[in-house]
Design a protein around this motif. Sequence first.
Motif, PDB file in Angstrom:
ATOM      1  N   VAL A  37      23.686  49.321  41.431  1.00  0.00           N
ATOM      2  CA  VAL A  37      24.674  50.255  42.166  1.00  0.00           C
ATOM      3  C   VAL A  37      25.728  49.649  42.745  1.00  0.00           C
ATOM      4  O   VAL A  37      26.804  50.286  42.763  1.00  0.00           O
ATOM      5  CB  VAL A  37      24.054  51.256  42.752  1.00  0.00           C
ATOM      6  CG1 VAL A  37      22.890  52.214  41.996  1.00  0.00           C
ATOM      7  CG2 VAL A  37      23.308  50.781  44.146  1.00  0.00           C
ATOM      8  N   LEU A  38      25.664  48.574  43.196  1.00  0.00           N
ATOM      9  CA  LEU A  38      26.665  47.980  44.059  1.00  0.00           C
ATOM     10  C   LEU A  38      27.117  46.466  43.381  1.00  0.00           C
ATOM     11  O   LEU A  38      28.550  46.193  42.984  1.00  0.00           O
ATOM     12  CB  LEU A  38      26.607  47.602  45.254  1.00  0.00           C
ATOM     13  CG  LEU A  38      26.757  48.518  46.492  1.00  0.00           C
ATOM     14  CD1 LEU A  38      26.356  48.159  47.922  1.00  0.00           C
ATOM     15  CD2 LEU A  38      28.111  48.924  46.383  1.00  0.00           C
ATOM     16  N   MET A  39      26.442  45.580  43.316  1.00  0.00           N
ATOM     17  CA  MET A  39      26.776  44.194  42.656  1.00  0.00           C
ATOM     18  C   MET A  39      27.426  44.073  41.447  1.00  0.00           C
ATOM     19  O   MET A  39      28.539  43.912  41.129  1.00  0.00           O
ATOM     20  CB  MET A  39      25.552  43.185  42.819  1.00  0.00           C
ATOM     21  CG  MET A  39      25.834  41.897  42.641  1.00  0.00           C
ATOM     22  SD  MET A  39      24.538  40.488  42.911  1.00  0.00           S
ATOM     23  CE  MET A  39      25.192  39.813  44.402  1.00  0.00           C
ATOM     24  N   ARG A  40      26.809  44.577  40.332  1.00  0.00           N
ATOM     25  CA  ARG A  40      27.178  44.603  38.933  1.00  0.00           C
ATOM     26  C   ARG A  40      28.702  45.552  39.012  1.00  0.00           C
ATOM     27  O   ARG A  40      29.325  44.913  38.268  1.00  0.00           O
ATOM     28  CB  ARG A  40      26.094  45.058  38.143  1.00  0.00           C
ATOM     29  CG  ARG A  40      24.882  44.285  37.768  1.00  0.00           C
ATOM     30  CD  ARG A  40      24.018  44.516  36.832  1.00  0.00           C
ATOM     31  NE  ARG A  40      22.825  44.162  36.811  1.00  0.00           N
ATOM     32  CZ  ARG A  40      22.489  42.687  36.890  1.00  0.00           C
ATOM     33  NH1 ARG A  40      23.240  41.994  36.615  1.00  0.00           N
ATOM     34  NH2 ARG A  40      21.294  42.550  37.202  1.00  0.00           N
ATOM     35  N   PRO A  41      28.798  46.300  39.309  1.00  0.00           N
ATOM     36  CA  PRO A  41      29.941  47.140  39.523  1.00  0.00           C
ATOM     37  C   PRO A  41      31.083  46.323  40.157  1.00  0.00           C
ATOM     38  O   PRO A  41      32.197  46.371  39.380  1.00  0.00           O
ATOM     39  CB  PRO A  41      29.733  48.676  40.076  1.00  0.00           C
ATOM     40  CG  PRO A  41      28.183  48.811  39.910  1.00  0.00           C
ATOM     41  CD  PRO A  41      27.729  47.584  40.078  1.00  0.00           C
ATOM     42  N   LEU A  42      30.710  45.864  41.421  1.00  0.00           N
ATOM     43  CA  LEU A  42      31.696  45.067  41.955  1.00  0.00           C
ATOM     44  C   LEU A  42      32.151  43.911  41.264  1.00  0.00           C
ATOM     45  O   LEU A  42      33.412  43.556  41.121  1.00  0.00           O
ATOM     46  CB  LEU A  42      31.246  44.585  43.469  1.00  0.00           C
ATOM     47  CG  LEU A  42      31.959  43.633  44.198  1.00  0.00           C
ATOM     48  CD1 LEU A  42      33.264  44.304  44.532  1.00  0.00           C
ATOM     49  CD2 LEU A  42      31.273  43.138  45.537  1.00  0.00           C
ATOM     50  N   ALA A  43      31.200  43.115  40.375  1.00  0.00           N
ATOM     51  CA  ALA A  43      31.742  42.076  39.836  1.00  0.00           C
ATOM     52  C   ALA A  43      32.505  42.358  38.622  1.00  0.00           C
ATOM     53  O   ALA A  43      33.510  41.790  38.098  1.00  0.00           O
ATOM     54  CB  ALA A  43      30.417  41.424  39.248  1.00  0.00           C
ATOM     55  N   GLU A  44      32.177  43.400  38.111  1.00  0.00           N
ATOM     56  CA  GLU A  44      33.138  43.998  36.916  1.00  0.00           C
ATOM     57  C   GLU A  44      34.441  44.439  37.404  1.00  0.00           C
ATOM     58  O   GLU A  44      35.507  44.022  36.786  1.00  0.00           O
ATOM     59  CB  GLU A  44      32.370  45.463  36.076  1.00  0.00           C
ATOM     60  CG  GLU A  44      31.045  44.790  35.376  1.00  0.00           C
ATOM     61  CD  GLU A  44      30.400  46.118  34.917  1.00  0.00           C
ATOM     62  OE1 GLU A  44      31.036  47.275  35.249  1.00  0.00           O
ATOM     63  OE2 GLU A  44      29.252  45.921  34.216  1.00  0.00           O
ATOM     64  N   ALA A  45      34.682  44.958  38.563  1.00  0.00           N
ATOM     65  CA  ALA A  45      35.813  45.353  39.262  1.00  0.00           C
ATOM     66  C   ALA A  45      36.557  44.221  39.432  1.00  0.00           C
ATOM     67  O   ALA A  45      37.859  44.298  39.317  1.00  0.00           O
ATOM     68  CB  ALA A  45      35.685  46.368  40.383  1.00  0.00           C
ATOM     69  N   LEU A  46      35.893  43.131  39.969  1.00  0.00           N
ATOM     70  CA  LEU A  46      36.465  41.928  40.693  1.00  0.00           C
ATOM     71  C   LEU A  46      37.288  41.043  39.361  1.00  0.00           C
ATOM     72  O   LEU A  46      38.313  40.902  39.176  1.00  0.00           O
ATOM     73  CB  LEU A  46      35.639  40.966  41.128  1.00  0.00           C
ATOM     74  CG  LEU A  46      35.332  41.451  42.666  1.00  0.00           C
ATOM     75  CD1 LEU A  46      34.177  40.496  43.125  1.00  0.00           C
ATOM     76  CD2 LEU A  46      36.427  41.201  43.451  1.00  0.00           C
ATOM     77  N   ALA A  47      36.461  41.017  38.062  1.00  0.00           N
ATOM     78  CA  ALA A  47      36.676  40.595  36.852  1.00  0.00           C
ATOM     79  C   ALA A  47      37.942  41.177  36.247  1.00  0.00           C
ATOM     80  O   ALA A  47      39.175  40.600  35.741  1.00  0.00           O
ATOM     81  CB  ALA A  47      35.703  40.249  36.075  1.00  0.00           C
ATOM     82  N   SER A  48      37.957  42.657  36.563  1.00  0.00           N
ATOM     83  CA  SER A  48      39.102  43.207  35.765  1.00  0.00           C
ATOM     84  C   SER A  48      40.257  43.112  36.455  1.00  0.00           C
ATOM     85  O   SER A  48      41.227  43.049  35.893  1.00  0.00           O
ATOM     86  CB  SER A  48      38.573  44.734  35.469  1.00  0.00           C
ATOM     87  OG  SER A  48      39.827  45.573  35.168  1.00  0.00           O
ATOM     88  N   ALA A  49      40.142  43.190  37.849  1.00  0.00           N
ATOM     89  CA  ALA A  49      41.442  43.048  38.758  1.00  0.00           C
ATOM     90  C   ALA A  49      41.981  41.870  38.607  1.00  0.00           C
ATOM     91  O   ALA A  49      43.279  41.414  38.532  1.00  0.00           O
ATOM     92  CB  ALA A  49      41.056  43.406  40.216  1.00  0.00           C
ATOM     93  N   ALA A  50      41.229  40.676  38.498  1.00  0.00           N
ATOM     94  CA  ALA A  50      41.348  39.366  38.258  1.00  0.00           C
ATOM     95  C   ALA A  50      42.197  38.894  37.035  1.00  0.00           C
ATOM     96  O   ALA A  50      43.280  38.260  37.032  1.00  0.00           O
ATOM     97  CB  ALA A  50      40.485  38.267  38.398  1.00  0.00           C
ATOM     98  N   ASP A  51      41.992  39.793  36.026  1.00  0.00           N
ATOM     99  CA  ASP A  51      42.365  39.708  34.564  1.00  0.00           C
ATOM    100  C   ASP A  51      43.893  40.514  34.514  1.00  0.00           C
ATOM    101  O   ASP A  51      44.731  40.140  33.792  1.00  0.00           O
ATOM    102  CB  ASP A  51      41.682  40.128  33.466  1.00  0.00           C
ATOM    103  CG  ASP A  51      40.540  38.960  33.421  1.00  0.00           C
ATOM    104  OD1 ASP A  51      40.681  37.897  33.824  1.00  0.00           O
ATOM    105  OD2 ASP A  51      39.422  39.598  32.707  1.00  0.00           O
ATOM    106  N   SER A  52      43.859  41.608  35.165  1.00  0.00           N
ATOM    107  CA  SER A  52      45.118  42.498  35.114  1.00  0.00           C
ATOM    108  C   SER A  52      45.996  42.968  36.140  1.00  0.00           C
ATOM    109  O   SER A  52      47.193  43.200  35.876  1.00  0.00           O
ATOM    110  CB  SER A  52      44.597  43.995  34.554  1.00  0.00           C
ATOM    111  OG  SER A  52      43.756  44.527  35.434  1.00  0.00           O
ATOM    112  N   VAL A  53      45.608  42.706  37.403  1.00  0.00           N
ATOM    113  CA  VAL A  53      46.614  42.797  38.453  1.00  0.00           C
ATOM    114  C   VAL A  53      47.281  41.506  38.610  1.00  0.00           C
ATOM    115  O   VAL A  53      47.022  40.310  38.760  1.00  0.00           O
ATOM    116  CB  VAL A  53      45.761  43.285  39.820  1.00  0.00           C
ATOM    117  CG1 VAL A  53      46.618  43.259  40.863  1.00  0.00           C
ATOM    118  CG2 VAL A  53      45.025  44.614  39.495  1.00  0.00           C
ATOM    119  N   ARG A  54      48.828  41.813  38.823  1.00  0.00           N
ATOM    120  CA  ARG A  54      49.741  40.750  39.122  1.00  0.00           C
ATOM    121  C   ARG A  54      50.859  41.329  39.920  1.00  0.00           C
ATOM    122  O   ARG A  54      51.003  42.495  40.199  1.00  0.00           O
ATOM    123  CB  ARG A  54      50.364  40.382  37.821  1.00  0.00           C
ATOM    124  CG  ARG A  54      51.077  41.327  37.044  1.00  0.00           C
ATOM    125  CD  ARG A  54      50.970  40.701  35.578  1.00  0.00           C
ATOM    126  NE  ARG A  54      51.214  41.817  34.317  1.00  0.00           N
ATOM    127  CZ  ARG A  54      50.611  42.545  33.771  1.00  0.00           C
ATOM    128  NH1 ARG A  54      49.160  42.057  34.075  1.00  0.00           N
ATOM    129  NH2 ARG A  54      50.702  43.371  32.998  1.00  0.00           N
TER     130      ARG A  54
END
Length: 195
Positions: A37-54
């Motif tokens: 409920v926490l770690m996997r969604p956090l990992a996905e959110a971190l990966a998504s932000a790392a790829d798209s936020v600039r």
Amino acid sequence: MVGPELERLIQVLSRLPGLGPRSARRAALHLIERKDVLMRPLAEALASAADSVRRCPVCGNFDSVEPCAICSDPRRDDGLLCVVADVGSLWAMERTGAYAGRYHVLGGLLSALDGVGPEDLGIARLVTRAAAAREVILATPATVEGQTTAHYIADRLAGTGVAVSGLAHGVPVGGELDYLDDGTISAALRARRSL
């Protein structure tokens, strides 16, 4: 005492602001205990932000679109330009809902001790952007570095015809004088206004 994967997680978490080694261990344990409920969604959110936020190439804000949502909002007042030290300060201004102009994120403050000069903050680009504004609001922190940066920018904008203002400093809403520091009370006295 812990495996290398968990030790690496603790080390990475301890690099976050406000987290020391103990807090990082507690956070890591909390994440591991709530993996699904926490770690996997956090990992996905971190990966998504790392790829798209600039960084926005116009103002310096963080967003997944270029220019950012604030710069592309046609309802914003192009004549107002608020200068902030970092994106956290921009977000704080936006939380108030009291400002509807444009922003310029410096990415830091002038600091001779840290070797941060005007060229590191892109102040020349700010001066260029300010030429299209009627007012530049200097919303730098009330620290030595923040005030030094504000004075430097005000000096650079002198003679351009653009109005330069700064945020008021003093007693906060709901603040009691007995709980305020001497500097805040002094600033409030100097910035007093008629009622």
